[in-house]
Each structure stands twice: as structure tokens, then as C-alpha cells.
Design a protein around this motif. Structure first.
Motif, PDB file in Angstrom:
ATOM      1  N   SER A  98       0.825  -1.207   0.000  1.00  0.00           N
ATOM      2  CA  SER A  98       0.000   0.000   0.000  1.00  0.00           C
ATOM      3  C   SER A  98       0.863   1.262   0.000  1.00  0.00           C
ATOM      4  N   ALA A  99       1.937   1.235   0.783  1.00  0.00           N
ATOM      5  CA  ALA A  99       2.832   2.397   0.846  1.00  0.00           C
ATOM      6  C   ALA A  99       3.484   2.654  -0.511  1.00  0.00           C
ATOM      7  N   LEU A 100       3.967   1.594  -1.148  1.00  0.00           N
ATOM      8  CA  LEU A 100       4.598   1.757  -2.459  1.00  0.00           C
ATOM      9  C   LEU A 100       3.571   2.184  -3.506  1.00  0.00           C
ATOM     10  N   ARG A 101       2.369   1.613  -3.406  1.00  0.00           N
ATOM     11  CA  ARG A 101       1.319   1.997  -4.349  1.00  0.00           C
ATOM     12  C   ARG A 101       1.011   3.495  -4.215  1.00  0.00           C
ATOM     13  N   GLY A 102       1.001   3.987  -2.955  1.00  0.00           N
ATOM     14  CA  GLY A 102       0.753   5.408  -2.723  1.00  0.00           C
ATOM     15  C   GLY A 102       1.867   6.277  -3.280  1.00  0.00           C
ATOM     16  N   MET A 103       3.099   5.820  -3.111  1.00  0.00           N
ATOM     17  CA  MET A 103       4.234   6.575  -3.659  1.00  0.00           C
ATOM     18  C   MET A 103       4.151   6.660  -5.179  1.00  0.00           C
ATOM     19  N   LEU A 104       3.734   5.559  -5.806  1.00  0.00           N
ATOM     20  CA  LEU A 104       3.592   5.565  -7.263  1.00  0.00           C
ATOM     21  C   LEU A 104       2.474   6.501  -7.695  1.00  0.00           C
TER      22      LEU A 104
ATOM     23  N   VAL B 116       6.869  -5.807  -3.987  1.00  0.00           N
ATOM     24  CA  VAL B 116       7.256  -5.463  -5.357  1.00  0.00           C
ATOM     25  C   VAL B 116       6.731  -6.514  -6.330  1.00  0.00           C
ATOM     26  N   ARG B 117       6.805  -7.780  -5.938  1.00  0.00           N
ATOM     27  CA  ARG B 117       6.292  -8.853  -6.798  1.00  0.00           C
ATOM     28  C   ARG B 117       4.801  -8.667  -7.065  1.00  0.00           C
ATOM     29  N   LEU B 118       4.057  -8.314  -6.024  1.00  0.00           N
ATOM     30  CA  LEU B 118       2.624  -8.111  -6.180  1.00  0.00           C
ATOM     31  C   LEU B 118       2.309  -6.923  -7.083  1.00  0.00           C
ATOM     32  N   LEU B 119       3.061  -5.843  -6.921  1.00  0.00           N
ATOM     33  CA  LEU B 119       2.847  -4.662  -7.756  1.00  0.00           C
ATOM     34  C   LEU B 119       3.263  -4.930  -9.204  1.00  0.00           C
ATOM     35  N   ALA B 120       4.277  -5.754  -9.382  1.00  0.00           N
ATOM     36  CA  ALA B 120       4.668  -6.139 -10.738  1.00  0.00           C
ATOM     37  C   ALA B 120       3.576  -7.006 -11.365  1.00  0.00           C
ATOM     38  N   HIS B 121       2.973  -7.875 -10.550  1.00  0.00           N
ATOM     39  CA  HIS B 121       1.872  -8.717 -11.019  1.00  0.00           C
ATOM     40  C   HIS B 121       0.693  -7.862 -11.463  1.00  0.00           C
ATOM     41  N   ASP B 122       0.490  -6.720 -10.789  1.00  0.00           N
ATOM     42  CA  ASP B 122      -0.590  -5.801 -11.141  1.00  0.00           C
ATOM     43  C   ASP B 122      -0.214  -4.859 -12.276  1.00  0.00           C
ATOM     44  N   GLY B 123       1.020  -4.995 -12.780  1.00  0.00           N
ATOM     45  CA  GLY B 123       1.425  -4.191 -13.920  1.00  0.00           C
ATOM     46  C   GLY B 123       1.931  -2.805 -13.589  1.00  0.00           C
ATOM     47  N   LEU B 124       2.157  -2.529 -12.296  1.00  0.00           N
ATOM     48  CA  LEU B 124       2.607  -1.194 -11.904  1.00  0.00           C
ATOM     49  C   LEU B 124       4.131  -1.076 -11.910  1.00  0.00           C
ATOM     50  N   LEU B 125       4.807  -2.185 -11.694  1.00  0.00           N
ATOM     51  CA  LEU B 125       6.269  -2.181 -11.684  1.00  0.00           C
ATOM     52  C   LEU B 125       6.789  -3.197 -12.695  1.00  0.00           C
ATOM     53  N   ASP B 126       7.983  -2.956 -13.145  1.00  0.00           N
ATOM     54  CA  ASP B 126       8.646  -3.839 -14.102  1.00  0.00           C
ATOM     55  C   ASP B 126       9.973  -4.289 -13.492  1.00  0.00           C
TER      56      ASP B 126
ATOM     57  N   ALA C 213       6.397   0.918 -14.316  1.00  0.00           N
ATOM     58  CA  ALA C 213       5.881   0.465 -15.611  1.00  0.00           C
ATOM     59  C   ALA C 213       5.068   1.564 -16.288  1.00  0.00           C
ATOM     60  N   GLN C 214       4.925   1.443 -17.583  1.00  0.00           N
ATOM     61  CA  GLN C 214       4.066   2.342 -18.343  1.00  0.00           C
ATOM     62  C   GLN C 214       2.639   1.826 -18.202  1.00  0.00           C
ATOM     63  N   VAL C 215       1.791   2.550 -17.443  1.00  0.00           N
ATOM     64  CA  VAL C 215       0.429   2.089 -17.155  1.00  0.00           C
ATOM     65  C   VAL C 215      -0.568   2.992 -17.862  1.00  0.00           C
ATOM     66  N   PRO C 216      -1.555   2.427 -18.555  1.00  0.00           N
ATOM     67  CA  PRO C 216      -2.568   3.269 -19.193  1.00  0.00           C
ATOM     68  C   PRO C 216      -3.264   4.148 -18.178  1.00  0.00           C
ATOM     69  N   ALA C 217      -3.666   5.348 -18.590  1.00  0.00           N
ATOM     70  CA  ALA C 217      -4.322   6.282 -17.677  1.00  0.00           C
ATOM     71  C   ALA C 217      -5.723   5.808 -17.346  1.00  0.00           C
TER      72      ALA C 217
ATOM     73  N   ALA D  70      -9.234   2.024 -15.544  1.00  0.00           N
ATOM     74  CA  ALA D  70      -9.180   0.745 -16.236  1.00  0.00           C
ATOM     75  C   ALA D  70      -7.760   0.415 -16.676  1.00  0.00           C
ATOM     76  N   GLY D  71      -6.754   1.016 -16.024  1.00  0.00           N
ATOM     77  CA  GLY D  71      -5.375   0.712 -16.327  1.00  0.00           C
ATOM     78  C   GLY D  71      -5.024  -0.716 -15.972  1.00  0.00           C
ATOM     79  N   ALA D  72      -3.743  -1.077 -16.203  1.00  0.00           N
ATOM     80  CA  ALA D  72      -3.321  -2.460 -16.015  1.00  0.00           C
ATOM     81  C   ALA D  72      -3.591  -2.960 -14.619  1.00  0.00           C
ATOM     82  N   GLY D  73      -3.312  -2.125 -13.605  1.00  0.00           N
ATOM     83  CA  GLY D  73      -3.531  -2.569 -12.230  1.00  0.00           C
ATOM     84  C   GLY D  73      -4.987  -2.883 -11.967  1.00  0.00           C
ATOM     85  N   GLY D  74      -5.915  -2.020 -12.435  1.00  0.00           N
ATOM     86  CA  GLY D  74      -7.330  -2.255 -12.209  1.00  0.00           C
ATOM     87  C   GLY D  74      -7.825  -3.494 -12.912  1.00  0.00           C
TER      88      GLY D  74
END
Length: 236
Positions: free
Chosen positions: A18-24, A56-66, A76-80, A83-87
């Protein structure tokens, strides 16, 4: 990396995620930018490197990190938009959880009914010990908790005396384990089902098939209702 982020008491990996997701979300790092290494992130958050690695593994799985082996972890490059990759990945994860639980419910309800008719005193003692290990693992490492939980439920299926049921349950265990670990890590509002597990053990000990079925349904339906509700809210 700025001011230290304070984590609350509780499961560590979801808080790190959650903390890393917030930073992103706040744009601390730009798309394509490399994140600080695990040591630096762990030091800022006051956690172990293994917790950072899992988050980090979980966020990479959600497409937010590479995660690029030998190079580092990048944004990662996430669509705006929502409905982006994470969603999208979160929707797929919850849809898959529902499917897994539908299969699990069908298997375990019948297994509980049969086990209540066939269980022996020594079997009850074995189940009691496994339930104790499950309760001790609650709130700790998600993988260890899921393993203890599934060991208890597999024993119930085994005690049904039905080899076909046991074979089916064993065949879905790898998928079920992966889905449950993700659920424990990602879902922050999981109900406490200790009472339902105790009720199942009591029903088996007293040889009451109806009560065993009711306890199994309570256990599985509580989680299915939570995931179904969150899934339906996100697809609206």
C-alpha cells in the motif's frame, strides 16, 4: 527518499504494498524510472527486505512495476484512468477467486457431510492439532497461514473416506493455494473465520452432518460474499 513512512501494526506485506502503491500514485517516480534498491526501501519503511521483495512482486503482477533481473525495478508504463493495467488485473484476480471458491464449496460441503458420519476420536484429535496450528499462524506470514489452513481442510476431505473427492481437492490445491495467498495479501477486510472452523471441528466431533455442512458454508460463503461484492463494485 523523503520522510520515513510509518507502518501500523498488522500484516507487513499489505502495508508495504500500500505504501509503495501510494508513492507511485503521488508520482514519486516517473514512468520508466528505476526505484531505489530493496535495502533503501526497506530502511525507509522499517521492514525486512523480504517484505519489500514480496510487495514489489505483487505490484509487478498488477502491472505497476517492471522487475528486470540484473538491472533493477522500474515504474511500468500504465494506461491512464481506472481501467489501467492494475485495475484490470485486480478484476481478473477477484473473478478467478470466485471461480476457485465455487469449486471449493462444492467439494468441501460434501466432504464435511461424509466426514461427520465417518470420523473417529483419533481423527478429531488430529484435526484439533491442525486447527491449533492454523490459529497460531493467523496474522503472520500469509503463505504459512494458508498452508496451515489448507492442511486442516484437506484432512477434513481425507476423512470423508471418498477417494474421488480427495483426488479432486488435491488436484486444485496448487491453484487454490496461490489464490488464497493473494487474497490474504491483497484483501484488507477479511473476516475472522476462527469460530466457523471451531464449529466445523465440533460438528465433526459430535457426528452431526447438518452442523458440519452449515459451518463449512459459513466459512466459504463469508469470503465469497466479500470478494463478490468488491468485484461487482469495480465492474459498475
Amino acid at each position: 527518499m523523503g520522510e520515513p513512512t510509518r507502518l501500523r501494526h498488522g500484516r507487513v506485506v499489505p502495508q508495504v504494498e500500500s505504501a509503495l502503491r501510494g508513492m507511485l500514485a503521488e508520482g514519486r517516480w516517473r514512468a520508466g524510472e528505476r526505484l531505489p534498491n530493496e535495502v533503501a526501501v526497506a530502511a525507509e519503511l522499517g521492514v525486512g527486505r523480504s517484505s519489500v521483495r514480496e510487495a514489489v512482486r505483487l505490484l509487478a503482477h498488477d502491472g505497476l512495476l517492471d522487475v528486470r533481473h540484473g538491472s533493477g525495478t522500474y515504474v511500468a508504463q500504465v494506461p491512464a484512468g481506472p481501467a489501467g493495467a492494475g485495475g484490470v488485473r485486480q478484476l481478473l484476480r477477484r473473478a478467478r477467486l470466485l471461480e476457485v471458491y465455487e469449486v471449493r464449496r462444492a467439494l468441501e460441503v460434501e466432504a464435511a457431510r461424509l466426514a461427520a458420519r465417518r470420523v473417529r476420536p483419533e481423527d478429531v484429535a488430529r484435526l484439533g492439532a491442525e486447527l491449533g496450528r492454523r490459529q497460531e499462524a493467523a496474522g503472520g506470514d500469509p503463505s504459512a497461514f494458508v498452508d496451515a489452513d489448507l492442511a486442516f481442510h484437506r484432512t477434513v476431505v481425507e476423512l470423508s473416506g471418498n477417494a474421488v473427492l480427495l483426488g479432486l481437492f488435491t488436484s486444485v490445491l496448487p491453484v487454490l493455494r496461490e489464490a488464497l495467498v493473494e487474497m490474504v495479501v491483497h484483501e484488507t477486510a477479511l473476516p475472522d473465520l476462527s469460530c466457523a472452523h471451531t464449529a466445523l471441528l465440533d460438528a465433526l466431533a459430535s457426528g452431526d452432518p447438518g452442523a458440519a455442512i452449515a459451518a463449512t458454508v459459513e466459512n466459504l460463503e463469508s469470503l465469497m460474499a466479500l470478494v463478490r461484492e468488491e468485484f461487482e463494485e469495480e465492474v459498475r
